[in-house]
Scaffold this motif. Structure first.
Motif, PDB file in Angstrom:
ATOM      1  N   ARG A 147     -40.364 -31.892  -8.811  1.00 27.98           N
ATOM      2  CA  ARG A 147     -41.309 -30.807  -8.790  1.00 27.98           C
ATOM      3  C   ARG A 147     -40.565 -29.648  -9.864  1.00 27.98           C
ATOM      4  O   ARG A 147     -39.593 -29.628 -10.100  1.00 27.98           O
ATOM      5  N   TYR A 148     -41.686 -29.176 -10.477  1.00 27.36           N
ATOM      6  CA  TYR A 148     -41.293 -27.917 -11.200  1.00 27.36           C
ATOM      7  C   TYR A 148     -41.943 -27.021 -10.512  1.00 27.36           C
ATOM      8  O   TYR A 148     -43.310 -26.833 -10.516  1.00 27.36           O
ATOM      9  N   GLY A 149     -41.178 -26.119  -9.788  1.00 30.14           N
ATOM     10  CA  GLY A 149     -41.756 -25.101  -8.987  1.00 30.14           C
ATOM     11  C   GLY A 149     -42.654 -25.804  -7.968  1.00 30.14           C
ATOM     12  O   GLY A 149     -42.042 -26.668  -7.159  1.00 30.14           O
ATOM     13  N   GLU A 150     -44.007 -25.064  -7.758  1.00 29.52           N
ATOM     14  CA  GLU A 150     -44.847 -25.786  -6.794  1.00 29.52           C
ATOM     15  C   GLU A 150     -45.419 -27.163  -7.404  1.00 29.52           C
ATOM     16  O   GLU A 150     -45.690 -27.917  -6.487  1.00 29.52           O
ATOM     17  N   ARG A 151     -45.402 -27.538  -8.672  1.00 30.22           N
ATOM     18  CA  ARG A 151     -46.179 -28.448  -9.151  1.00 30.22           C
ATOM     19  C   ARG A 151     -45.276 -29.681  -9.005  1.00 30.22           C
ATOM     20  O   ARG A 151     -44.042 -29.824  -9.448  1.00 30.22           O
ATOM     21  N   GLU A 152     -45.976 -30.877  -8.427  1.00 30.03           N
ATOM     22  CA  GLU A 152     -45.616 -32.036  -8.223  1.00 30.03           C
ATOM     23  C   GLU A 152     -45.653 -32.767  -9.462  1.00 30.03           C
ATOM     24  O   GLU A 152     -46.838 -33.419  -9.799  1.00 30.03           O
ATOM     25  N   VAL A 153     -44.743 -33.381 -10.356  1.00 30.44           N
ATOM     26  CA  VAL A 153     -44.961 -34.005 -11.472  1.00 30.44           C
ATOM     27  C   VAL A 153     -44.783 -35.423 -11.381  1.00 30.44           C
ATOM     28  O   VAL A 153     -45.684 -36.343 -11.804  1.00 30.44           O
ATOM     29  N   LEU A 154     -43.833 -35.727 -10.605  1.00 25.47           N
ATOM     30  CA  LEU A 154     -43.600 -37.332  -9.916  1.00 25.47           C
ATOM     31  C   LEU A 154     -43.866 -37.301  -8.682  1.00 25.47           C
ATOM     32  O   LEU A 154     -42.859 -36.638  -7.981  1.00 25.47           O
ATOM     33  N   GLY A 170     -49.677 -43.740 -20.494  1.00 29.00           N
ATOM     34  CA  GLY A 170     -50.375 -43.038 -19.549  1.00 29.00           C
ATOM     35  C   GLY A 170     -50.807 -41.703 -20.464  1.00 29.00           C
ATOM     36  O   GLY A 170     -50.252 -41.799 -21.552  1.00 29.00           O
ATOM     37  N   ARG A 171     -51.863 -41.006 -19.847  1.00 25.79           N
ATOM     38  CA  ARG A 171     -52.310 -40.069 -20.586  1.00 25.79           C
ATOM     39  C   ARG A 171     -51.231 -38.685 -20.741  1.00 25.79           C
ATOM     40  O   ARG A 171     -50.396 -38.766 -20.054  1.00 25.79           O
ATOM     41  N   SER A 172     -51.205 -38.008 -21.798  1.00 25.35           N
ATOM     42  CA  SER A 172     -50.560 -36.927 -22.100  1.00 25.35           C
ATOM     43  C   SER A 172     -50.329 -35.770 -20.827  1.00 25.35           C
ATOM     44  O   SER A 172     -51.310 -35.456 -20.169  1.00 25.35           O
ATOM     45  N   GLY A 173     -49.086 -35.722 -20.362  1.00 29.17           N
ATOM     46  CA  GLY A 173     -48.808 -34.717 -19.171  1.00 29.17           C
ATOM     47  C   GLY A 173     -48.820 -35.450 -17.876  1.00 29.17           C
ATOM     48  O   GLY A 173     -48.840 -34.724 -16.954  1.00 29.17           O
ATOM     49  N   CYS A 174     -48.751 -36.885 -17.770  1.00 29.18           N
ATOM     50  CA  CYS A 174     -48.887 -37.403 -16.789  1.00 29.18           C
ATOM     51  C   CYS A 174     -47.552 -37.763 -16.130  1.00 29.18           C
ATOM     52  O   CYS A 174     -47.381 -38.129 -14.775  1.00 29.18           O
ATOM     53  N   GLY A 175     -46.529 -37.357 -16.880  1.00 26.17           N
ATOM     54  CA  GLY A 175     -45.099 -37.295 -16.225  1.00 26.17           C
ATOM     55  C   GLY A 175     -44.283 -38.318 -16.880  1.00 26.17           C
ATOM     56  O   GLY A 175     -42.998 -38.749 -16.518  1.00 26.17           O
ATOM     57  N   LYS A 176     -44.628 -39.027 -17.786  1.00 23.68           N
ATOM     58  CA  LYS A 176     -43.770 -40.145 -18.322  1.00 23.68           C
ATOM     59  C   LYS A 176     -42.470 -39.490 -18.955  1.00 23.68           C
ATOM     60  O   LYS A 176     -41.380 -40.080 -18.503  1.00 23.68           O
ATOM     61  N   SER A 177     -42.419 -38.604 -19.833  1.00 24.46           N
ATOM     62  CA  SER A 177     -41.029 -37.823 -20.302  1.00 24.46           C
ATOM     63  C   SER A 177     -40.341 -37.504 -19.136  1.00 24.46           C
ATOM     64  O   SER A 177     -39.012 -37.702 -19.261  1.00 24.46           O
ATOM     65  N   THR A 178     -40.989 -37.016 -18.066  1.00 23.70           N
ATOM     66  CA  THR A 178     -40.159 -36.319 -17.099  1.00 23.70           C
ATOM     67  C   THR A 178     -39.384 -37.724 -16.307  1.00 23.70           C
ATOM     68  O   THR A 178     -38.330 -37.587 -16.114  1.00 23.70           O
ATOM     69  N   LEU A 179     -40.149 -38.643 -16.109  1.00 24.23           N
ATOM     70  CA  LEU A 179     -39.641 -39.792 -15.809  1.00 24.23           C
ATOM     71  C   LEU A 179     -38.333 -40.413 -16.301  1.00 24.23           C
ATOM     72  O   LEU A 179     -37.208 -40.664 -15.650  1.00 24.23           O
TER      73      LEU A 179
END
Ligand SMILES: Nc1ncnc2c1ncn2[C@@H]1O[C@H](COP(=O)(O)OP(=O)(O)O)[C@@H](O)[C@H]1O
Ligand SMILES: [Mg+2]
Lengths: 259, 266
Positions: free
Chosen positions: B33-40, B57-66
């Motif tokens: 999570r980044y703050g409230e937002r669940e990214v993965l 995956g689409r841009s912003g779906c969490g690939k880089s975060t993973l």
């Protein structure tokens, strides 16, 4: 590309035509008496005055005194600015402790301190050293602090993930990343260094270029006054060239400094 | 999902001993999570040692975060990740490459590749620069290189550490089409030679199918597709099966139809 030689010579000399004409006109105006030598002596007269001063050794003595003041002031103020800038830029604690106070002091123009400095130091060497140090301190402090702060965070992350930390990270990533900004501060303060010294020497000194010109003014030796002004200009130019040289060396990796 | 997760886990740990060149990876219920937002949101993923996996995956779906989570660059809120069956916070044998080369502009190519190495590994550095075809540019500043050459230097810098897991976050995203094709061949041959596990994030479905054993689709922080690409290497991009797979993935990305992967990935 393939230009004939006369054409090239002509193009190169074109920018110099106006200054040379002006000098000739000036010389003519002075020789015919149209321009009083009290106001502006002829260029040749100024050259002669410089030559005489150089031969007697008086010129070099004054230049040496002024240069020593400028450089020691630069070393003290610049060194302190660099150290404190590195400190507040690198450590959160140091920033909280020092930065606000320094930013407050920064708002005082160094030249406004002159009366106070004369009260403190008299017309001692200390007064000039203090003023120059204060003057060069802030440009270097601010640019160092800002330079360290704005080092590309992705490069720091990269360095860390390749096992760099502590001094290694500082030496290989953070310092080089801040160099461009630090050198902007150095260049600015080298210019400011002379401005402050000129004012300080003109107000009170018993040696140095400022003393030489003020002394000459009392005896209405306008030619020597002009020699002093030209000397300051030359020394300022020299400082600027030095700063450029430093930039060309330290930033030789930078596309903006490659040719 | 992951009906055979126990099997793969057993496989991962046993294969780790057999294939020491690549890391086996197991992710269990990873939440970031980044703050409230669940990214993965609860990612489960098993990757075999030496496998080449592409993540699309689409841009912003969490690939880089993973990828950053796997590299140990991001803290997670819950979940477990095992590298070769072990839970460690630092992964010395993992290297990550980004879309920007992140070369140090004030170090020449050779010094960039030698970053973090002792002097006695000079020959290895030269070797790996040779492998990416840039040994003759070793005394150049990075600013003198093209985008593709910079990425090759970044690849060399990662490879000289003999990584067992190489994470690639859209490393070819900024390159022109021709350079990309050249880089595909280079990455594939280096992967085959070195045997590391490769995890490639890309927005290019074509690139994913050209390179990967498996293509994973992430949508809104979740894995929604896990497709085995059983095409022989080197892959002919004009091949009908290639095109079918590409269309299938694109359709799901665009949200057109639901697909049955086993029927098509023959
Ligand atoms: N450091 C961060 N702080 C807050 N939000 C972030 C951060 N990094 C990424 N995000 C958010 O997480 C989501 C996934 O980002 P990312 O993993 O970069 O996506 P992509 O699939 O395009 O690589 C995005 O909505 C992004 O805005
Ligand atoms: Mg991304």
């Amino acid at each position: 590309m393939s230009q004939s030689l006369p054409r090239l010579v002509w193009q190169r000399s074109l920018p110099w035509v106006a200054p040379v004409l002006l000098l000739l006109l000036w010389q003519l105006a002075a020789q015919t008496g149209w321009l009083s030598s009290r106001v502006l002596p002829a260029p040749l007269a100024i050259g002669k005055a410089a030559w005489t001063l150089a031969l007697s050794g008086e010129l070099w003595q004054h230049v040496a005194v002024s240069a020593r003041r400028a450089l020691s002031g630069f070393a003290i103020g610049g060194g302190a600015g660099l150290l404190l800038g590195l400190l507040t830029g690198s450590f959160r604690r140091a920033e909280i402790l020092l930065d606000t106070s320094l930013q407050m002091v920064r708002n005082i123009p160094p030249l406004a301190l002159i009366p106070l400095v004369i009260l403190w130091f008299g017309i001692d060497e200390g007064a000039k050293l203090f003023l120059v140090s204060i003057g060069v301190f802030f440009p270097i402090y601010l640019n160092t602090y800002h330079g360290i702060r704005s080092v590309d965070a992705t490069l720091i992350e990269m360095g860390r993930s390749y096992g760099l930390s502590g001094w290694g990270l500082y030496r290989d990533v953070i310092l080089p990343g801040a160099t461009a900004s630090i050198l902007v501060g150095v260049r600015f303060s080298l210019g400011f260094m002379w401005v402050i010294l000129i004012v300080a020497e003109t107000i009170s000194a018993s040696s140095g270029i400022g003393y030489m010109t003020m002394n000459a003014r009392e005896f209405l030796q306008t030619d020597i006054v002009l020699v002093g002004i030209l000397l300051y200009a030359l020394l300022g130019k020299f400082a600027d060239l030095t700063a450029r040289g430093l930039e060309r060396f330290w930033l030789r990796w930078h596309p903006g400094y490659q040719h | 999902m992951n009906h055979n997760s126990r099997e793969t886990e057993a496989l991962a740990s046993s294969a780790a001993i057999v294939n020491a060149k690549g890391t086996g990876l197991s992710l269990r219920s990873i939440v970031k999570r980044y703050g409230e937002r669940e990214v993965l949101r609860s990612i489960d993923l098993d990757i075999q040692p030496g496998e080449f996996v592409a993540i699309v995956g689409r841009s912003g779906c969490g690939k880089s975060t993973l990828l950053r989570v796997i590299a140990g660059l991001e803290e997670i809120q819950s979940g477990v990740q095992l590298h070769d069956g072990r839970q460690e916070s630092t992964h010395d044998d993992t290297r990550i490459m980004f879309q920007e080369s992140r070369l140090l502009p004030w170090k020449k190519v050779l010094a960039n590749v030698s970053l973090g190495l002792t002097r006695d590994r000079y020959l290895e550095v030269l070797d790996v620069l040779n492998e990416v075809g840039l040994a003759d540019r070793r005394f150049d500043w990075p600013s003198r290189l093209s985008g593709g050459q910079r990425q090759r230097v970044a690849l060399a810098r990662a490879l000289v550490h003999r990584p067992r897991l190489l994470l690639l976050d859209e490393p070819l995203g900024a390159l022109d089409a021709l350079t990309r094709i050249e880089m595909h061949a280079l990455i594939e041959s280096l992967w085959r030679e070195h045997g590391f596990t490769a995890l490639l994030v890309t927005h290019d479905v074509h690139e994913a199918i050209a390179l990967a054993d498996r293509v994973i689709l992430i949508e809104d922080g979740q894995i929604t597709q896990d497709l085995h690409v059983r095409l022989p290497r080197p892959r002919a991009r004009s091949d009908a099966a290639f095109a079918a797979l590409e269309e299938l993935l694109l359709n799901q990305l665009l949200g057109k139809t639901l697909i049955k992967p086993d029927a098509l990935a023959a």
